[in-house]
Design a protein around this motif. Structure first.
Motif, PDB file in Angstrom:
ATOM      1  N   ALA A  26       0.848  -1.213   0.000  1.00  0.00           N
ATOM      2  CA  ALA A  26       0.000   0.000   0.000  1.00  0.00           C
ATOM      3  C   ALA A  26       0.873   1.249   0.000  1.00  0.00           C
ATOM      4  O   ALA A  26       0.585   2.229  -0.693  1.00  0.00           O
ATOM      5  CB  ALA A  26      -0.918  -0.023   1.218  1.00  0.00           C
ATOM      6  N   LYS A  27       1.961   1.213   0.769  1.00  0.00           N
ATOM      7  CA  LYS A  27       2.860   2.372   0.856  1.00  0.00           C
ATOM      8  C   LYS A  27       3.512   2.640  -0.507  1.00  0.00           C
ATOM      9  O   LYS A  27       3.569   3.784  -0.979  1.00  0.00           O
ATOM     10  CB  LYS A  27       3.934   2.091   1.916  1.00  0.00           C
ATOM     11  CG  LYS A  27       4.872   3.230   2.151  1.00  0.00           C
ATOM     12  CD  LYS A  27       5.871   2.880   3.249  1.00  0.00           C
ATOM     13  CE  LYS A  27       6.949   3.938   3.350  1.00  0.00           C
ATOM     14  NZ  LYS A  27       7.994   3.586   4.313  1.00  0.00           N
ATOM     15  N   LEU A  46       4.107  11.808   6.325  1.00  0.00           N
ATOM     16  CA  LEU A  46       3.390  10.817   5.514  1.00  0.00           C
ATOM     17  C   LEU A  46       3.948   9.418   5.752  1.00  0.00           C
ATOM     18  O   LEU A  46       3.194   8.451   5.910  1.00  0.00           O
ATOM     19  CB  LEU A  46       3.494  11.177   4.022  1.00  0.00           C
ATOM     20  CG  LEU A  46       2.606  12.330   3.555  1.00  0.00           C
ATOM     21  CD1 LEU A  46       2.961  12.736   2.127  1.00  0.00           C
ATOM     22  CD2 LEU A  46       1.122  11.944   3.627  1.00  0.00           C
ATOM     23  N   ASN A  47       5.285   9.326   5.813  1.00  0.00           N
ATOM     24  CA  ASN A  47       5.886   8.001   6.025  1.00  0.00           C
ATOM     25  C   ASN A  47       5.493   7.423   7.379  1.00  0.00           C
ATOM     26  O   ASN A  47       5.278   6.223   7.513  1.00  0.00           O
ATOM     27  CB  ASN A  47       7.407   8.067   5.891  1.00  0.00           C
ATOM     28  CG  ASN A  47       7.834   7.884   4.445  1.00  0.00           C
ATOM     29  OD1 ASN A  47       7.163   7.180   3.677  1.00  0.00           O
ATOM     30  ND2 ASN A  47       8.917   8.517   4.048  1.00  0.00           N
ATOM     31  N   ARG A  48       5.399   8.293   8.386  1.00  0.00           N
ATOM     32  CA  ARG A  48       4.946   7.823   9.701  1.00  0.00           C
ATOM     33  C   ARG A  48       3.556   7.200   9.610  1.00  0.00           C
ATOM     34  O   ARG A  48       3.295   6.128  10.130  1.00  0.00           O
ATOM     35  CB  ARG A  48       4.880   8.986  10.686  1.00  0.00           C
ATOM     36  CG  ARG A  48       6.138   9.257  11.438  1.00  0.00           C
ATOM     37  CD  ARG A  48       6.513   8.055  12.292  1.00  0.00           C
ATOM     38  NE  ARG A  48       7.866   8.178  12.742  1.00  0.00           N
ATOM     39  CZ  ARG A  48       8.237   8.889  13.796  1.00  0.00           C
ATOM     40  NH1 ARG A  48       7.334   9.472  14.543  1.00  0.00           N
ATOM     41  NH2 ARG A  48       9.502   8.979  14.119  1.00  0.00           N
ATOM     42  N   LEU A  49       2.674   7.904   8.899  1.00  0.00           N
ATOM     43  CA  LEU A  49       1.305   7.408   8.766  1.00  0.00           C
ATOM     44  C   LEU A  49       1.261   6.137   7.909  1.00  0.00           C
ATOM     45  O   LEU A  49       0.563   5.179   8.230  1.00  0.00           O
ATOM     46  CB  LEU A  49       0.417   8.485   8.127  1.00  0.00           C
ATOM     47  CG  LEU A  49       0.094   9.694   9.008  1.00  0.00           C
ATOM     48  CD1 LEU A  49      -0.530  10.808   8.180  1.00  0.00           C
ATOM     49  CD2 LEU A  49      -0.858   9.292  10.126  1.00  0.00           C
ATOM     50  N   LEU A  50       2.044   6.141   6.835  1.00  0.00           N
ATOM     51  CA  LEU A  50       2.038   4.980   5.934  1.00  0.00           C
ATOM     52  C   LEU A  50       2.607   3.752   6.642  1.00  0.00           C
ATOM     53  O   LEU A  50       2.100   2.645   6.485  1.00  0.00           O
ATOM     54  CB  LEU A  50       2.866   5.283   4.680  1.00  0.00           C
ATOM     55  CG  LEU A  50       2.256   6.305   3.709  1.00  0.00           C
ATOM     56  CD1 LEU A  50       3.314   6.818   2.726  1.00  0.00           C
ATOM     57  CD2 LEU A  50       1.093   5.688   2.934  1.00  0.00           C
ATOM     58  N   GLY A 101      -5.368   3.246   9.845  1.00  0.00           N
ATOM     59  CA  GLY A 101      -5.904   3.324  11.214  1.00  0.00           C
ATOM     60  C   GLY A 101      -4.873   2.990  12.285  1.00  0.00           C
ATOM     61  O   GLY A 101      -5.183   2.925  13.470  1.00  0.00           O
ATOM     62  N   GLY A 102      -3.618   2.772  11.889  1.00  0.00           N
ATOM     63  CA  GLY A 102      -2.606   2.316  12.855  1.00  0.00           C
ATOM     64  C   GLY A 102      -1.940   3.436  13.634  1.00  0.00           C
ATOM     65  O   GLY A 102      -1.332   3.196  14.685  1.00  0.00           O
ATOM     66  N   PHE A 103      -2.037   4.674  13.133  1.00  0.00           N
ATOM     67  CA  PHE A 103      -1.402   5.808  13.823  1.00  0.00           C
ATOM     68  C   PHE A 103      -2.417   6.338  14.820  1.00  0.00           C
ATOM     69  O   PHE A 103      -3.416   6.950  14.419  1.00  0.00           O
ATOM     70  CB  PHE A 103      -0.998   6.871  12.805  1.00  0.00           C
ATOM     71  CG  PHE A 103      -0.065   7.913  13.357  1.00  0.00           C
ATOM     72  CD1 PHE A 103       1.308   7.677  13.389  1.00  0.00           C
ATOM     73  CD2 PHE A 103      -0.534   9.121  13.841  1.00  0.00           C
ATOM     74  CE1 PHE A 103       2.180   8.633  13.883  1.00  0.00           C
ATOM     75  CE2 PHE A 103       0.323  10.084  14.350  1.00  0.00           C
ATOM     76  CZ  PHE A 103       1.686   9.834  14.369  1.00  0.00           C
ATOM     77  N   GLU A 104      -2.167   6.067  16.105  1.00  0.00           N
ATOM     78  CA  GLU A 104      -3.196   6.323  17.117  1.00  0.00           C
ATOM     79  C   GLU A 104      -3.720   7.762  17.086  1.00  0.00           C
ATOM     80  O   GLU A 104      -2.944   8.714  17.182  1.00  0.00           O
ATOM     81  CB  GLU A 104      -2.649   5.988  18.491  1.00  0.00           C
ATOM     82  CG  GLU A 104      -3.559   5.009  19.217  1.00  0.00           C
ATOM     83  CD  GLU A 104      -2.984   4.627  20.545  1.00  0.00           C
ATOM     84  OE1 GLU A 104      -2.119   3.741  20.528  1.00  0.00           O
ATOM     85  OE2 GLU A 104      -3.376   5.238  21.545  1.00  0.00           O
ATOM     86  N   VAL A 159      -4.247   9.155   5.905  1.00  0.00           N
ATOM     87  CA  VAL A 159      -3.744   8.975   4.538  1.00  0.00           C
ATOM     88  C   VAL A 159      -4.915   8.728   3.586  1.00  0.00           C
ATOM     89  O   VAL A 159      -5.863   8.029   3.926  1.00  0.00           O
ATOM     90  CB  VAL A 159      -2.790   7.767   4.483  1.00  0.00           C
ATOM     91  CG1 VAL A 159      -2.468   7.377   3.045  1.00  0.00           C
ATOM     92  CG2 VAL A 159      -1.524   8.053   5.252  1.00  0.00           C
ATOM     93  N   CYS A 160      -4.826   9.314   2.425  1.00  0.00           N
ATOM     94  CA  CYS A 160      -5.807   9.017   1.374  1.00  0.00           C
ATOM     95  C   CYS A 160      -5.236   7.808   0.616  1.00  0.00           C
ATOM     96  O   CYS A 160      -4.331   7.947  -0.201  1.00  0.00           O
ATOM     97  CB  CYS A 160      -5.925  10.241   0.467  1.00  0.00           C
ATOM     98  SG  CYS A 160      -7.065   9.988  -0.851  1.00  0.00           S
ATOM     99  N   TRP A 161      -5.704   6.607   0.980  1.00  0.00           N
ATOM    100  CA  TRP A 161      -5.069   5.380   0.472  1.00  0.00           C
ATOM    101  C   TRP A 161      -5.339   5.147  -1.007  1.00  0.00           C
ATOM    102  O   TRP A 161      -4.493   4.615  -1.704  1.00  0.00           O
ATOM    103  CB  TRP A 161      -5.526   4.160   1.290  1.00  0.00           C
ATOM    104  CG  TRP A 161      -4.994   4.195   2.691  1.00  0.00           C
ATOM    105  CD1 TRP A 161      -5.643   4.665   3.795  1.00  0.00           C
ATOM    106  CD2 TRP A 161      -3.693   3.798   3.135  1.00  0.00           C
ATOM    107  NE1 TRP A 161      -4.827   4.574   4.895  1.00  0.00           N
ATOM    108  CE2 TRP A 161      -3.620   4.044   4.528  1.00  0.00           C
ATOM    109  CE3 TRP A 161      -2.572   3.254   2.513  1.00  0.00           C
ATOM    110  CZ2 TRP A 161      -2.487   3.775   5.290  1.00  0.00           C
ATOM    111  CZ3 TRP A 161      -1.445   2.979   3.267  1.00  0.00           C
ATOM    112  CH2 TRP A 161      -1.410   3.235   4.635  1.00  0.00           C
TER     113      TRP A 161
END
Ligand SMILES: Nc1ncnc2c1ncn2[C@@H]1O[C@H](COP(=O)(O)OP(=O)(O)OP(=O)(O)O)[C@@H](O)[C@H]1O
Length: 371
Positions: free
Chosen positions: A289-290, A310-314, A319-322, A367-369
């Motif tokens: 996905a990244k 962005l990399n932190r979120l990716l 939904g993993g970034f609290e 993120v807009c996946w």
């Protein structure tokens, strides 16, 4: 009456009940095969990214077991430097992080090179580049000293002894016997059983003053690479051990207090391999996905601060970034003002990289996946 496994008359002739291992072995192999299939879907670039991601997880988890918390960006930076991936915007990693990454890369990348006492000494020294473990000066690149080696817990004076390793006298022989077995395992020994036995045997010998756990995990990684006959291992067993730390210590302690029948230990180990493979499927999906995201945005102008966020979120996955990203977190991550954070986050929404969630004080960004 022997107290520890290494005091048994037949040590180190481990034995196990083949029939009891049939099902857990088949299950672990099934999960491993599924993961290898997924890996086949990755092209060269993605496979580098997946390798980096697994290595980052392995490093963060194997050091967390020891209680050391490495900075994620420092680990990412060290991994990127070692794998030749872009390092823009990442800090220079401390030597201890580089040391651990080098050990993990040597164990896996050099899985087919022989294990020797010198190689192990080098690994152990790389874990302690200052010669200190915390505030205590330790012996590095050599076997432990004459003091009894005990694994204990509890306050001074009320310690509980969980395990005592073989005495210093004869330790060279103990280590050599382990290494000889690693280099010439019995014909027909299954590769996963080999990995489980190698882990148990090495932590039981406990040859160094410190770092035995991290080295046992590196040796296990090496054994798992030997099993798959490739340097790119897609699952992190350290992450499993970290997650199941108490169960791991219990299984180990029971085995080390027992006789040479290690069926229970191997059952535990195989179940963890199966779970590690299952979890790795999530990692691989995240890597894909990244990579898709960056492919979509390869022409989008994005500055280093935005890229870092962005990399932190990716990396955290959907939904993993609290609590999602917000201006406060962005400002603190990038050591910038809230006004800049707000402007740059809004810019990323405008460019289709992020979507806004909530509003007012609870404004967040995800993120807009899908483009
Ligand atoms: N209760 C226990 N019973 C048996 N063995 C244990 C127990 N607790 C820890 N151990 C073993 O001792 C290892 C720790 O040894 P040592 O402190 O030399 O290594 P380390 O790499 O510094 O530590 P860690 O494994 O915590 O990262 C653990 O990884 C585990 O294999």
């Amino acid at each position: 009456m022997p107290h520890w496994i290494w005091q048994q008359a037949d040590w180190p002739k481990f034995r196990w009940d083949e029939r009891a291992l049939l099902t857990p072995l088949a299950q672990a192999r099934l999960k491993q095969g599924k993961l290898l299939g997924l890996k086949g879907l990755l092209d060269a670039g993605l496979s580098d990214e997946a390798r980096a991601q697994i290595l980052i997880e392995e490093c963060l988890n194997t050091s967390a077991i020891e209680g050391e918390r490495f900075d994620v960006d420092a680990v990412r930076s060290s991994v990127a430097r070692h794998l030749g991936l872009p390092t823009a915007g990442l800090p220079r990693p401390p030597r201890a992080v580089d040391g651990l990454i080098e050990v993990l890369l040597d164990a896996t990348g050099g899985f087919d090179r022989p294990l020797t006492p010198q190689r192990l000494f080098g690994w152990q020294a790389a874990l302690f580049p200052t010669g200190y473990s915390g505030l205590v000066e330790i012996r590095t690149a050599s076997l432990r000293g004459d003091a009894p080696m005990r694994v204990v817990s509890g306050r001074a004076g009320r310690e509980k002894v969980h395990f005592e390793a073989p005495p210093r006298d004869g330790l060279e022989r103990e280590l050599q016997a382990f290494i000889d077995w690693c280099e010439h395992p019995p014909a027909g020994l299954d590769g996963l059983l080999f990995a489980g036995l190698a882990h148990l045997w090495f932590v039981t010998v406990h040859p160094f003053e410190d770092g035995n756990g991290r080295l046992a995990r590196a040796i296990t990684d090496m054994a798992l690479c030997r099993d798959e006959a490739q340097p790119l291992r897609m699952f992190s067993l350290s992450a499993r051990i970290m997650h199941e730390r108490d169960a791991y210590y219990t299984a180990l302690e029971r085995t080390q207090r027992g006789d040479l029948d290690v069926t229970d230990w191997l059952q535990w180990f195989l179940a963890e391999v199966a779970l590690a493979c299952e979890q790795a499927e999530v990692t691989v999906a995240r890597v894909i996905a990244k990579a898709r995201f960056w492919l979509r945005h390869q022409g989008t102008p994005i500055n280093e601060r935005q890229r870092k966020a962005l990399n932190r979120l990716l990396d955290a996955g959907e939904g993993g970034f609290e609590g999602g990203m917000n201006t406060r977190k962005y400002a603190s991550l990038n050591k910038t003002s809230r006004a800049t954070a707000y402007r740059e986050l809004a810019d990323l929404v405008g460019k289709g990289c992020l979507v806004q969630t909530g509003d007012g004080r609870s404004t967040g960004y995800e993120v807009c996946w899908e483009g």
